[in-house]
Design a protein around this motif. Structure first.
Motif, PDB file in Angstrom:
ATOM      1  N   ASP A 143       0.860  -1.158   0.000  1.00 53.81           N
ATOM      2  CA  ASP A 143       0.000   0.000   0.000  1.00 53.81           C
ATOM      3  C   ASP A 143       0.912   1.228   0.000  1.00 53.81           C
ATOM      4  O   ASP A 143       1.546   1.539   0.993  1.00 53.81           O
ATOM      5  CB  ASP A 143      -0.896  -0.023   1.242  1.00 53.81           C
ATOM      6  CG  ASP A 143      -1.883   1.122   1.237  1.00 53.81           C
ATOM      7  OD1 ASP A 143      -1.471   2.244   0.936  1.00 53.81           O
ATOM      8  OD2 ASP A 143      -3.054   0.874   1.550  1.00 53.81           O
ATOM      9  N   LYS A 144       0.999   1.920  -1.140  1.00 61.97           N
ATOM     10  CA  LYS A 144       1.983   2.983  -1.304  1.00 61.97           C
ATOM     11  C   LYS A 144       1.738   4.145  -0.351  1.00 61.97           C
ATOM     12  O   LYS A 144       2.673   4.757   0.147  1.00 61.97           O
ATOM     13  CB  LYS A 144       1.965   3.477  -2.747  1.00 61.97           C
ATOM     14  CG  LYS A 144       2.367   2.403  -3.757  1.00 61.97           C
ATOM     15  CD  LYS A 144       2.242   2.908  -5.177  1.00 61.97           C
ATOM     16  CE  LYS A 144       2.586   1.812  -6.180  1.00 61.97           C
ATOM     17  NZ  LYS A 144       2.430   2.259  -7.572  1.00 61.97           N
ATOM     18  N   SER A 145       0.482   4.473  -0.104  1.00 64.77           N
ATOM     19  CA  SER A 145       0.185   5.641   0.702  1.00 64.77           C
ATOM     20  C   SER A 145       0.337   5.369   2.187  1.00 64.77           C
ATOM     21  O   SER A 145       0.633   6.265   2.958  1.00 64.77           O
ATOM     22  CB  SER A 145      -1.229   6.140   0.407  1.00 64.77           C
ATOM     23  OG  SER A 145      -2.159   5.115   0.632  1.00 64.77           O
ATOM     24  N   ASN A 146       0.109   4.147   2.624  1.00 67.77           N
ATOM     25  CA  ASN A 146       0.190   3.829   4.050  1.00 67.77           C
ATOM     26  C   ASN A 146       1.486   3.112   4.412  1.00 67.77           C
ATOM     27  O   ASN A 146       1.810   2.982   5.576  1.00 67.77           O
ATOM     28  CB  ASN A 146      -1.002   2.953   4.465  1.00 67.77           C
ATOM     29  CG  ASN A 146      -2.285   3.756   4.509  1.00 67.77           C
ATOM     30  OD1 ASN A 146      -2.572   4.398   5.499  1.00 67.77           O
ATOM     31  ND2 ASN A 146      -3.036   3.758   3.431  1.00 67.77           N
ATOM     32  N   ASN A 147       2.174   2.625   3.417  1.00 65.66           N
ATOM     33  CA  ASN A 147       3.469   1.983   3.634  1.00 65.66           C
ATOM     34  C   ASN A 147       3.378   0.791   4.575  1.00 65.66           C
ATOM     35  O   ASN A 147       4.260   0.537   5.380  1.00 65.66           O
ATOM     36  CB  ASN A 147       4.492   3.000   4.169  1.00 65.66           C
ATOM     37  CG  ASN A 147       5.920   2.522   3.941  1.00 65.66           C
ATOM     38  OD1 ASN A 147       6.204   1.865   2.945  1.00 65.66           O
ATOM     39  ND2 ASN A 147       6.810   2.860   4.848  1.00 65.66           N
ATOM     40  N   ILE A 148       2.277   0.045   4.488  1.00 66.87           N
ATOM     41  CA  ILE A 148       2.115  -1.170   5.276  1.00 66.87           C
ATOM     42  C   ILE A 148       2.123  -2.350   4.315  1.00 66.87           C
ATOM     43  O   ILE A 148       1.290  -2.430   3.412  1.00 66.87           O
ATOM     44  CB  ILE A 148       0.814  -1.154   6.106  1.00 66.87           C
ATOM     45  CG1 ILE A 148       0.884  -0.039   7.157  1.00 66.87           C
ATOM     46  CG2 ILE A 148       0.575  -2.486   6.769  1.00 66.87           C
ATOM     47  CD1 ILE A 148      -0.380   0.103   7.975  1.00 66.87           C
ATOM     48  N   LEU A 149       3.046  -3.258   4.495  1.00 66.53           N
ATOM     49  CA  LEU A 149       3.168  -4.385   3.589  1.00 66.53           C
ATOM     50  C   LEU A 149       2.011  -5.357   3.761  1.00 66.53           C
ATOM     51  O   LEU A 149       1.570  -5.629   4.878  1.00 66.53           O
ATOM     52  CB  LEU A 149       4.491  -5.116   3.847  1.00 66.53           C
ATOM     53  CG  LEU A 149       5.767  -4.329   3.503  1.00 66.53           C
ATOM     54  CD1 LEU A 149       6.982  -5.119   3.971  1.00 66.53           C
ATOM     55  CD2 LEU A 149       5.851  -4.052   2.023  1.00 66.53           C
ATOM     56  N   LEU A 150       1.536  -5.873   2.650  1.00 67.19           N
ATOM     57  CA  LEU A 150       0.496  -6.898   2.651  1.00 67.19           C
ATOM     58  C   LEU A 150       1.183  -8.249   2.517  1.00 67.19           C
ATOM     59  O   LEU A 150       1.748  -8.575   1.479  1.00 67.19           O
ATOM     60  CB  LEU A 150      -0.475  -6.672   1.493  1.00 67.19           C
ATOM     61  CG  LEU A 150      -1.583  -7.701   1.312  1.00 67.19           C
ATOM     62  CD1 LEU A 150      -2.432  -7.797   2.561  1.00 67.19           C
ATOM     63  CD2 LEU A 150      -2.443  -7.346   0.115  1.00 67.19           C
ATOM     64  N   GLN A 151       1.122  -9.036   3.578  1.00 64.06           N
ATOM     65  CA  GLN A 151       1.841 -10.295   3.624  1.00 64.06           C
ATOM     66  C   GLN A 151       0.897 -11.478   3.424  1.00 64.06           C
ATOM     67  O   GLN A 151      -0.286 -11.408   3.761  1.00 64.06           O
ATOM     68  CB  GLN A 151       2.565 -10.433   4.962  1.00 64.06           C
ATOM     69  CG  GLN A 151       3.603  -9.343   5.203  1.00 64.06           C
ATOM     70  CD  GLN A 151       4.258  -9.473   6.552  1.00 64.06           C
ATOM     71  OE1 GLN A 151       3.633  -9.843   7.526  1.00 64.06           O
ATOM     72  NE2 GLN A 151       5.546  -9.167   6.604  1.00 64.06           N
ATOM     73  N   ASN A 152       1.424 -12.554   2.889  1.00 65.29           N
ATOM     74  CA  ASN A 152       0.674 -13.798   2.773  1.00 65.29           C
ATOM     75  C   ASN A 152       0.847 -14.625   4.041  1.00 65.29           C
ATOM     76  O   ASN A 152       1.942 -14.713   4.583  1.00 65.29           O
ATOM     77  CB  ASN A 152       1.157 -14.611   1.574  1.00 65.29           C
ATOM     78  CG  ASN A 152       0.775 -13.974   0.255  1.00 65.29           C
ATOM     79  OD1 ASN A 152      -0.313 -13.444   0.127  1.00 65.29           O
ATOM     80  ND2 ASN A 152       1.674 -14.001  -0.711  1.00 65.29           N
ATOM     81  N   GLU A 153      -0.238 -15.242   4.503  1.00 61.93           N
ATOM     82  CA  GLU A 153      -0.163 -16.089   5.683  1.00 61.93           C
ATOM     83  C   GLU A 153       0.230 -17.509   5.293  1.00 61.93           C
ATOM     84  O   GLU A 153      -0.129 -17.992   4.224  1.00 61.93           O
ATOM     85  CB  GLU A 153      -1.524 -16.123   6.388  1.00 61.93           C
ATOM     86  CG  GLU A 153      -1.467 -16.828   7.724  1.00 61.93           C
ATOM     87  CD  GLU A 153      -2.846 -17.295   8.181  1.00 61.93           C
ATOM     88  OE1 GLU A 153      -3.087 -17.256   9.379  1.00 61.93           O
ATOM     89  OE2 GLU A 153      -3.645 -17.704   7.330  1.00 61.93           O
ATOM     90  N   ILE A 154       0.980 -18.152   6.153  1.00 62.24           N
ATOM     91  CA  ILE A 154       1.205 -19.593   5.997  1.00 62.24           C
ATOM     92  C   ILE A 154      -0.124 -20.291   6.284  1.00 62.24           C
ATOM     93  O   ILE A 154      -0.714 -20.116   7.352  1.00 62.24           O
ATOM     94  CB  ILE A 154       2.294 -20.083   6.966  1.00 62.24           C
ATOM     95  CG1 ILE A 154       3.627 -19.400   6.638  1.00 62.24           C
ATOM     96  CG2 ILE A 154       2.430 -21.603   6.883  1.00 62.24           C
ATOM     97  CD1 ILE A 154       4.719 -19.703   7.636  1.00 62.24           C
ATOM     98  N   VAL A 155      -0.630 -21.049   5.323  1.00 63.73           N
ATOM     99  CA  VAL A 155      -1.977 -21.613   5.431  1.00 63.73           C
ATOM    100  C   VAL A 155      -2.051 -22.597   6.595  1.00 63.73           C
ATOM    101  O   VAL A 155      -1.283 -23.555   6.671  1.00 63.73           O
ATOM    102  CB  VAL A 155      -2.389 -22.304   4.117  1.00 63.73           C
ATOM    103  CG1 VAL A 155      -3.747 -22.961   4.264  1.00 63.73           C
ATOM    104  CG2 VAL A 155      -2.409 -21.289   2.979  1.00 63.73           C
ATOM    105  N   SER A 156      -2.987 -22.337   7.498  1.00 64.19           N
ATOM    106  CA  SER A 156      -3.162 -23.199   8.675  1.00 64.19           C
ATOM    107  C   SER A 156      -4.636 -23.477   8.909  1.00 64.19           C
ATOM    108  O   SER A 156      -5.074 -23.573  10.043  1.00 64.19           O
ATOM    109  CB  SER A 156      -2.545 -22.528   9.904  1.00 64.19           C
ATOM    110  OG  SER A 156      -3.152 -21.265  10.131  1.00 64.19           O
TER     111      SER A 156
END
Length: 371
Positions: free
Chosen positions: A20-33
């Motif tokens: 998210d360029k404006s908020n600078n918070i990375l969108l991460q993938n979860e390890i599927v559980s």
């Protein structure tokens, strides 16, 4: 040399995640559980979901069906009002009264042709369920005028801790007309008593030429509304145009700015507003750019998902995943993809059994089961 290595590492990190360029918070993938269990299949566009005290589920389908799902068997509820099924309009949200066991009231929003003008607009009713049929249907509120435009009906419903009912309605594509004008419906969050009457302390009660049911205004297309289980505050999210989806905490009499301030652009990339904040307008708690097209939201309180507990779940129509929005109080500190490539996600709720249920277009209702 160290600086070069750091820049290379940063580039590698960003390439692994959407940002998210404006908020600078990375969108991460979860390890599927977790795995999925289908509770009801073959529902084209499921919208609203609510559990009855016996553990069965009511689901609205946008075209106008209200389905009762019990032991994975679907039964269509009779005597559902006819809906204006156009574009984003149709049969929308559904909730139970907080004292449903005592009074049996069910609340529903839908696009209705009743009232002035051609087309339709969002309407709120309440009814009771008897022998798989709606009975004692009562009209509570109808936005006006009707329009044949197919966009931005909203709509979600939620009760607060004091028993007031809130429901959201989009600006119907009239963004330079409705959302900033409190004499007009649409582009608003409304607050009513449970019988549809207007609370005496609503912010615009007694003011001439106003819609007294309005609680806050300046919203675009709000398709998420949820009560924070810790603070009791009502949280909302809404679609921006091209970018600028927002999360807001709803406050009395507050202007949330659409379209005089926005982080988004028109779909043809032209500018809507050059301002992202101005005096007298509430800044969003968070905004997504690029847009994820958020739909449905739920706070996680269940112990079944220890890594999700205390955080917020939001469905993404555009990117077809469930997003975990990580919270520290009212601060958003992280984002994580859940249920990636699952389909266009219309809703997410936490059931009374503690499990998370999602509504996915074309697939139906799925239960998320942690391994």
């Amino acid at each position: 040399m160290n600086r070069i290595i750091y820049i290379l590492f940063s580039c590698m990190l960003i390439s692994c995640h959407a940002q998210d360029k404006s908020n600078n918070i990375l969108l991460q993938n979860e390890i599927v559980s977790y795995t999925f269990e289908t509770i009801a299949d073959g529902i084209l566009i499921p919208w609203g979901m609510v559990f009855l005290p016996d553990g069965s589920l009511l689901v609205t389908e946008k075209s106008g069906q209200l389905l009762h799902i019990k032991n994975k068997i679907k039964t269509e509820i009779k005597n559902v009002p006819s809906v204006y099924n156009r574009g984003q309009g149709g049969l929308l949200d559904i909730v139970l009264h907080p004292n449903y066991i005592q009074n049996g009231w069910i609340y529903i929003t839908y696009a209705s042709t009743e009232g002035d003008g051609e087309g339709g607009n969002t309407k709120l009713i309440r009814a009771k369920l008897e022998n798989e049929s709606l009975t004692q249907i009562e009209y509570l509120y109808k936005c006006s005028p009707n329009t044949t435009k197919g966009q931005h009906f909203g709509s979600r419903i939620v009760f607060d801790n004091q028993g007031y009912l809130y429901f959201s309605v989009g600006e119907r594509g009239e963004h330079f007309v409705n959302p900033q004008d409190i004499s007009r419906d649409n582009g608003k969050i409304y607050r009513l008593n449970d019988d549809g009457s207007i609370p005496r302390d609503n912010p615009f009660v007694g003011q001439a030429n106003t819609k007294e049911a309005i609680y806050s205004y300046g919203v675009r297309n709000p398709q998420g509304l949820a009560k924070n289980p810790i603070t009791g505050a009502i949280w909302e999210h809404e679609h921006g145009p091209q970018g600028g989806d927002e999360i807001n905490i709803i406050k009395k009499g507050t202007n949330y700015g659409w379209p005089i301030v926005t982080y988004g652009l028109n779909y043809d990339s032209t500018i809507i507003s050059t301002k992202q904040e101005i005096k007298g307008v509430e800044n969003p708690l968070y905004q997504w750019t690029p847009s994820i097209a958020p739909c449905g939201m739920a706070f996680v309180t269940s112990n079944l998902y220890p890594n999700w507990k205390g955080h917020l779940l939001v469905g993404s129509l555009k990117f077809q995943y469930l997003e975990l929005v990580k919270l520290r109080g009212t601060e958003i500190i992280g984002r994580q993809k859940i249920a990636t490539d699952i389909g266009r996600m219309r809703n997410v709720i936490e059931g009374p059994d503690g499990y998370i249920y999602i509504a996915v277009e074309g697939k139906g209702i799925l239960k998320i089961i942690p391994n």
